[in-house]
Design an enzyme around this catalytic site. Sequence first.
Site, short mmCIF file in Angstrom:
data_model
loop_
_atom_site.label_atom_id
_atom_site.label_comp_id
_atom_site.label_asym_id
_atom_site.label_seq_id
_atom_site.Cartn_x
_atom_site.Cartn_y
_atom_site.Cartn_z
N GLU A 172 0.84 -1.21 0.00
CA GLU A 172 0.00 0.00 0.00
C GLU A 172 0.88 1.26 0.00
O GLU A 172 0.98 1.97 1.00
CB GLU A 172 -0.93 -0.01 1.20
CG GLU A 172 -1.91 -1.19 1.18
CD GLU A 172 -2.70 -1.35 2.48
OE1 GLU A 172 -2.33 -0.71 3.49
OE2 GLU A 172 -3.68 -2.12 2.48
N GLU A 301 -6.68 -7.51 -0.53
CA GLU A 301 -7.10 -7.53 0.87
C GLU A 301 -8.52 -6.99 0.97
O GLU A 301 -8.87 -6.03 0.27
CB GLU A 301 -6.20 -6.67 1.77
CG GLU A 301 -4.78 -7.14 1.92
CD GLU A 301 -3.98 -6.21 2.84
OE1 GLU A 301 -4.62 -5.43 3.59
OE2 GLU A 301 -2.75 -6.24 2.78
#
Length: 626
Positions: A172, A301
């Site tokens: 991320e 995710e």
Amino acid sequence: MNGFKWSPLRRNVVLWAALLLAPIAAWSQTLPTATQVAAQIQLGWNLGNTLEAQCGETAWGNPAVTQAFINSVKAAGFNSIRIPAAWDCHANQSTMTIDAAWMARVKQVVDYAHGQGMYVILNIHWDGGWLEEHPLYSYQTAVNQKQSAYWTQIATAFRDYNERLLFAGTNEVHADYGTPTTEHITVQQSYNQTFVNAVRATGGNNASRTLVVQTYNTNAWHGLNYFTMPTDTIANRLIVEIHHYDPYDFTLNPSGSCLYWGAPYPSQSACTWAQEAYHDDLFSQVRNKWVNQNIPVIIGEYGVATRANLSLPARQYYLEYVNRAAAANGLKTYYWDNGVQPSQTNGFAIFDRNSGGVVDQGVLDAIKRGAGIGTPTNYTLTVTKAGAGSGTVASSPSGINCGGTCSASYSNGTSVTLTATAASGSSFAGWSGACSGTGTCTVAMTAARSVTATFNSTATTFSLGVTKMGTGSGTVTSAPSGINCGSTCTANYASGTSVTLTATAASGSTFGGWSGACTGTGACTVSMTAARNVTATFNTSGTGGTCSNPVSFTNNTGNFNTTGAVCYRTNQTVNGWGCSNFDGRTLTVGGQARTCGQLPLTRSADGYYYFSVTGGTYPWASIYAW
């Protein structure tokens, strides 16, 4: 140059080595396309908070991964595993060389899944933030050098693996959680490009391996608005990765006000912006931008963290809907599992990391329903015990021994027989729920089932009561247990039980003795052949003074027979007292001035109350106590 010269022998060896190595590129496979690989991925799961834990696999509380555990994940219906991994803490920071032992351990865990036919995604995760938190020009050169060094080593170590191993370059990457600037996007995408270049340069199967590249902060909207695919040396070998935790106040915020989600549940004002229609629209846009252009997309995710008062049915509904909407748009999902049990805050676990057992069947079923992967094959049978008696319930086939284990999962259609056995002094009264009657209980596990077994007491019991008296304080406890008086001063015991009571005086008090069913000051033992009552007296102990030539008394002293000073004492429990004909006399008790009848009184160290009376007019003055 250093003047080194090749000998003829060494030159010939090098030439032969070159000839031997030349065919390797021809021997390497051309692996299937990203579209073909993605088509084989049915359902994905994250091995979270494990290999990405900083400086050690178990550093964040999860146990080391085993083959048996990965087998459990596969058996539950997942055919792909994303393995977040840390590398920086395991590398020499001067040479950027990854520790060989760590590389071997990561390879072992990859093999646990890859070796049984699963698809594996291996990444560089947060890794302390050296890359993830620095999409900035000032860091770009140094980060890209390290990114290239690490991926060259990782890719080389796994070069011969087939298409079921995928690499994911980053996680991320973000400078903050706001809208990215041109600098943020430019630098973040350079990290993707460096990753692709480094892997491809290692050759072999890596020349055509499917690679996974991330949008800024793996945010779908930032991907739609800013993302550009890296260039590649081979067509259709890249997958785009996004993550999905919308709406944050339902999925991740530990103090979020949204405890429900979705049309079947109460509306939550902070979450009205990200309901079902939002997901349908977002995933449709993702499909149109990439999937329809033969660029597969994974949701690397997603999940909902447990917290106090969160609606678990709404949580399951959300997970089912995300998977259903993703499947409808051709997106592949990887559930985030951090190993934290669902009974705890921030719990995402589907599996017990030690046993491999399913600890959140509701979440597992919801995910599989949404992804369209058949009917769940396991259902839970739960036994509850009721009544004043005691006993156990056991199952055939095994699984329940209640006792301690009162629920178990069974395959769809399994016939489970429960047998109830009453303990001594109890009887089995019967079943309720999925069974009735008093015989064995047989249930067909075509759905989750609950059964209650009621046990009644058959033993004759009698009550033992303890009362505390006196000006002091203390506790009375029993053996066998039952009384802790303190707070619990009555208990029932089976007929004939021998119960021993022990009195313990508190600081500043003494135990004065038993009355009722016991006497004396030692331990009190009673036989429970009838209801019994015992009184324990605690007196204040003391620091009070004494006086000369004391006369001991109980109850009433009679007349003093003198107009002079007198000293009287008693070691009895004084619940109240008084005096008569005290015209002009004054009095202290234990050295403390008292008026007639005034409480409390203070005992002296020898256990007596000393009444010191001055002289007076009348010789027939007296003291009385009760």
